[in-house]
Every structure is written in structure tokens, then in C-alpha cells.
Design a protein around this motif. Structure first.
Motif, PDB file in Angstrom:
ATOM      1  N   ALA A 163      15.370  -3.466  -0.353  1.00 29.57           N
ATOM      2  CA  ALA A 163      15.343  -3.536  -1.817  1.00 29.57           C
ATOM      3  C   ALA A 163      14.271  -2.648  -2.443  1.00 29.57           C
ATOM      4  CB  ALA A 163      15.117  -4.984  -2.258  1.00 29.57           C
ATOM      5  N   TRP A 164      13.174  -2.411  -1.710  1.00 32.12           N
ATOM      6  CA  TRP A 164      12.045  -1.679  -2.303  1.00 32.12           C
ATOM      7  C   TRP A 164      11.068  -1.306  -1.188  1.00 32.12           C
ATOM      8  CZ3 TRP A 164      11.299   0.683  -6.719  1.00 32.12           C
ATOM      9  CH2 TRP A 164      10.020   1.007  -7.166  1.00 32.12           C
ATOM     10  N   ASN A 165      10.268  -0.275  -1.418  1.00 28.66           N
ATOM     11  CA  ASN A 165       9.184   0.097  -0.510  1.00 28.66           C
ATOM     12  C   ASN A 165       7.904   0.282  -1.311  1.00 28.66           C
ATOM     13  OD1 ASN A 165      10.486   0.649   2.284  1.00 28.66           O
ATOM     14  ND2 ASN A 165      11.848   1.693   0.837  1.00 28.66           N
ATOM     15  N   GLU A 166       6.831  -0.327  -0.827  1.00 23.83           N
ATOM     16  CA  GLU A 166       5.543  -0.300  -1.525  1.00 23.83           C
ATOM     17  C   GLU A 166       4.456   0.135  -0.545  1.00 23.83           C
ATOM     18  OE1 GLU A 166       3.406  -1.415  -5.220  1.00 23.83           O
ATOM     19  OE2 GLU A 166       5.548  -1.542  -4.808  1.00 23.83           O
ATOM     20  N   LEU A 167       3.679   1.144  -0.931  1.00 24.62           N
ATOM     21  CA  LEU A 167       2.536   1.563  -0.131  1.00 24.62           C
ATOM     22  C   LEU A 167       1.320   0.736  -0.505  1.00 24.62           C
ATOM     23  CD1 LEU A 167       1.134   3.543   1.870  1.00 24.62           C
ATOM     24  CD2 LEU A 167       0.626   4.984  -0.123  1.00 24.62           C
ATOM     25  N   LEU A 168       0.749   0.047   0.451  1.00 24.10           N
ATOM     26  CA  LEU A 168      -0.495  -0.693   0.248  1.00 24.10           C
ATOM     27  C   LEU A 168      -1.628   0.172   0.785  1.00 24.10           C
ATOM     28  CD1 LEU A 168       0.677  -4.255   1.377  1.00 24.10           C
ATOM     29  CD2 LEU A 168       0.948  -3.119  -0.842  1.00 24.10           C
ATOM     30  N   THR A 169      -2.543   0.558  -0.092  1.00 24.38           N
ATOM     31  CA  THR A 169      -3.581   1.518   0.261  1.00 24.38           C
ATOM     32  C   THR A 169      -4.880   1.133  -0.445  1.00 24.38           C
ATOM     33  OG1 THR A 169      -4.032   3.914   0.432  1.00 24.38           O
ATOM     34  CG2 THR A 169      -2.987   3.129  -1.610  1.00 24.38           C
ATOM     35  N   PHE A 170      -5.975   1.849  -0.159  1.00 25.68           N
ATOM     36  CA  PHE A 170      -7.262   1.494  -0.743  1.00 25.68           C
ATOM     37  C   PHE A 170      -7.286   1.810  -2.231  1.00 25.68           C
ATOM     38  CE2 PHE A 170     -11.762   2.163  -1.790  1.00 25.68           C
ATOM     39  CZ  PHE A 170     -12.297   0.966  -1.332  1.00 25.68           C
ATOM     40  N   ASP A 172      -7.320  -4.457 -14.312  1.00 22.02           N
ATOM     41  CA  ASP A 172      -7.486  -5.131 -13.028  1.00 22.02           C
ATOM     42  C   ASP A 172      -6.379  -4.803 -12.035  1.00 22.02           C
ATOM     43  OD1 ASP A 172      -5.463  -6.372 -14.346  1.00 22.02           O
ATOM     44  OD2 ASP A 172      -6.195  -8.426 -14.063  1.00 22.02           O
ATOM     45  N   SER A 173      -5.657  -3.710 -12.270  1.00 22.68           N
ATOM     46  CA  SER A 173      -4.573  -3.335 -11.370  1.00 22.68           C
ATOM     47  C   SER A 173      -4.580  -1.833 -11.131  1.00 22.68           C
ATOM     48  CB  SER A 173      -3.224  -3.761 -11.969  1.00 22.68           C
ATOM     49  OG  SER A 173      -2.161  -3.302 -11.168  1.00 22.68           O
ATOM     50  N   ASP A 174      -4.420  -1.441  -9.878  1.00 20.99           N
ATOM     51  CA  ASP A 174      -4.326  -0.023  -9.505  1.00 20.99           C
ATOM     52  C   ASP A 174      -2.930   0.174  -8.918  1.00 20.99           C
ATOM     53  OD1 ASP A 174      -4.626   2.567  -8.618  1.00 20.99           O
ATOM     54  OD2 ASP A 174      -6.014   2.071  -6.992  1.00 20.99           O
ATOM     55  N   HIS A 175      -1.975   0.499  -9.770  1.00 18.76           N
ATOM     56  CA  HIS A 175      -0.589   0.603  -9.319  1.00 18.76           C
ATOM     57  C   HIS A 175       0.079   1.836  -9.927  1.00 18.76           C
ATOM     58  CE1 HIS A 175       3.723  -0.253  -8.848  1.00 18.76           C
ATOM     59  NE2 HIS A 175       3.336  -0.940  -7.784  1.00 18.76           N
ATOM     60  N   LEU A 212       3.048   2.435  -5.287  1.00 19.70           N
ATOM     61  CA  LEU A 212       1.756   2.539  -4.604  1.00 19.70           C
ATOM     62  C   LEU A 212       0.838   1.478  -5.187  1.00 19.70           C
ATOM     63  CD1 LEU A 212       1.164   6.423  -4.902  1.00 19.70           C
ATOM     64  CD2 LEU A 212       2.525   5.213  -3.184  1.00 19.70           C
ATOM     65  N   SER A 213       0.233   0.668  -4.330  1.00 18.80           N
ATOM     66  CA  SER A 213      -0.696  -0.363  -4.790  1.00 18.80           C
ATOM     67  C   SER A 213      -2.057  -0.151  -4.156  1.00 18.80           C
ATOM     68  CB  SER A 213      -0.172  -1.762  -4.416  1.00 18.80           C
ATOM     69  OG  SER A 213       0.916  -2.117  -5.227  1.00 18.80           O
ATOM     70  N   GLY A 214      -3.075   0.070  -4.984  1.00 15.26           N
ATOM     71  CA  GLY A 214      -4.438   0.192  -4.500  1.00 15.26           C
ATOM     72  C   GLY A 214      -5.084  -1.177  -4.429  1.00 15.26           C
ATOM     73  N   LEU A 215      -5.410  -1.629  -3.228  1.00 16.66           N
ATOM     74  CA  LEU A 215      -5.940  -2.980  -3.037  1.00 16.66           C
ATOM     75  C   LEU A 215      -7.452  -3.010  -2.889  1.00 16.66           C
ATOM     76  CD1 LEU A 215      -3.326  -4.451  -0.523  1.00 16.66           C
ATOM     77  CD2 LEU A 215      -3.264  -4.424  -3.016  1.00 16.66           C
ATOM     78  N   GLY A 216      -8.104  -1.842  -2.801  1.00 14.53           N
ATOM     79  CA  GLY A 216      -9.544  -1.826  -2.610  1.00 14.53           C
ATOM     80  C   GLY A 216      -9.920  -2.548  -1.330  1.00 14.53           C
TER      81      GLY A 216
END
Length: 263
Positions: free
Chosen positions: A148-155, A179-182, A195-199
Motif C-alpha cells: 500500500a505504501w513505502n516510507e523511509l525512516l531516517t535520522f 514537531d514533524s520532519d516529513h 520520508l520520515s526523519g525520526l532523529g
């Protein structure tokens, strides 16, 4: 996650950068087939054998995903890997290297199916590059058991977004929030990946990685099946704007998410 459906029509030539396939390399192919066959209703047929034993997963006769036996000489993770469409795999692989990524496998021909490479972005997240010939990729979407979807989890997203934009020609759509890096990546005018920046919340044992979401009819029922089949629940079911989602791991530790379409 930004949109539940991210694949093109079944036989369309995908715009460059569109996710077109997901593949999993494992140590125990037969046991993995049993897990996903029961969980998603997949059937399996032999696929290209360039990297060793490999099967295509089918749903109602349509190609959905691939599962292969992990060659002992390849340093590849036991993980679901999204493949992005390319019109020239060799040129895309060259661009990956020029932009600070690495190419781990290929480019090489997968029999008559197409041409492929497996690469990693500068943060180490692994992805595939695919140019379909006889096999264009996933040919069914929007039903339970399909990606359904692909999401990159990164710093953080700034540098890696530039990498993917340069390699695949994506347009970026940043989410403006304190408060979101997306960032949503768009190809051919459509949102195709995130792309999601999770720190420091990025899992230290995994580092940056792509996460594939599979659509399911009932998240709660799917989680029961996952545990009964020997998998683990990593992030329990919770509501999101795109449906009820959860993250799990299969018996070999490959992580994926499931999403129940709210419609």
C-alpha cells in the motif's frame, strides 16, 4: 505514511521513481512462504534465479511481491525492500554512486523479466531499481494482501530527500510542522513514497531503512495471525489518518507494517 495506494495500474509502464515491486530475501524460503501464504493468502510461483532460489507471490493470479533465498556471500539484510522504476537501470545506478550512495548488487538482467540493481542511499537504507521487460512489477493494488505504501525512516530528511530527488527526479512535498520532519515524494504528479526523519528515535539496531505497508482487511485479526504464525508485534494497532496501522516482524525478523483501509 501519506496515502494508502501508491502503485500504478497493473500493466502501465511506471513513471521513474514509482514503487513497482517489493522483495524479501530470507534464510528459510519454505517457512517464509508458509507465513505469508497464510497471512496474506499468497500463492507462489518460481521467479528469476539470478541471485539464487526466488519465488513470486501471487494474489488471485496477480503478481504482488517476491521472496528469495539470501545468498551466503551477499551482505543484504533480511528486510522488505522496495524497488523503484527506472528507464535505464545502469544510468540510475551511476547516479546513485555520484550522489553518495552505494550499489550492492548489479546492475544485472533478471532473465527475461527485466533489469535490476540493489543499492543503498547515503544513510544506508537499502532499495532496489527495476526496469521491467516481461515483468513490469506488482500488478494488483488496493485490496488486502497488496503493498500500500513505502516510507523511509531516517535520522533527518533534508539531505536524503535531495538524494532521491536527484536520482529519480521526484518532486518534494515537505510537511510544514514544528514537531514533524516529513517529506512526501511525488512522481508523475502523484504521491508515491514518504520520508520520515525520526532523529534520535530512529531504532539504533536498524538504522535508516525503508518500511513497506501492506493493506489488510482487519488489523486486529492480522495481528492475531502474526503471533500465531511465529511473528512479533513491534508497534500495536493504532488509528491514523489513513486507517488502523501496526508494525510487526515475521519469524526471521523482517519488519513491515499493515494498514486497514478506512473506506
Amino acid at each position: 505514511m501519506t496515502e494508502a495506494r501508491g502503485s500504478a495500474g497493473p500493466h502501465a509502464r511506471r513513471a521513474p521513481g514509482t514503487p513497482c515491486w517489493v522483495s524479501l530475501m530470507v534464510h528459510g524460503l519454505a517457512a517464509t512462504e508458509r507465513f505469508y501464504g497464510t497471512l496474506f493468502g499468497w500463492e507462489f510461483r518460481p521467479g528469476p534465479q539470478q541471485l539464487g532460489p526466488y519465488v513470486r507471490a501471487l494474489l488471485d493470479g496477480h503478481d504482488v511481491a517476491g521472496i528469495g533465498h539470501l545468498p551466503p556471500d551477499r551482505r543484504l539484510p533480511v528486510a522488505w525492500t522496495p524497488y523503484f522504476a527506472s528507464r535505464d537501470v545502469d544510468a540510475t545506478a551511476d547516479q546513485v554512486r555520484l550522489c553518495g550512495g552505494t550499489v550492492a548488487v548489479g546492475p544485472l538482467d533478471a532473465a527475461e523479466a527485466g533489469r535490476m540493481a540493489i543499492a543503498a542511499d547515503p544513510s544506508g537504507a537499502v532499495f532496489g531499481i527495476w526496469l521491467g521487460a516481461a515483468h513490469l512489477g506488482t500488478s494488483i493494488s488496493g485490496v488486502p494482501g497488496t503493498p500500500a505504501w513505502n516510507e523511509l525512516l531516517t535520522f533527518e530528511t533534508t539531505a536524503v530527500a535531495k538524494f532521491y530527488e536527484t536520482v529519480f527526479g521526484y518532486e518534494e512535498e515537505p510537511e510544514i510542522s514544528a514537531d514533524s520532519d516529513h517529506v512526501t515524494l511525488r512522481a508523475g504528479g502523484r504521491p508515491v513514497a514518504g520520508l520520515s526523519g525520526l532523529g534520535h528515535a530512529l531504532p539504533g539496531d536498524r538504522g535508516a531503512h525503508w518500511l513497506t505497508y501492506f493493506q489488510v482487511a482487519d488489523t486486529a485479526e492480522t495481528l492475531l495471525q502474526v503471533t500465531e504464525l511465529g511473528g512479533r508485534i513491534l508497534d500495536p494497532a493504532h488509528d491514523s489518518p489513513h486507517g488502523r496501522v501496526a508494525t510487526v516482524a515475521d519469524p526471521e525478523g523482517a519488519v513491515f507494517s499493515v494498514v486497514e483501509d478506512p473506506s
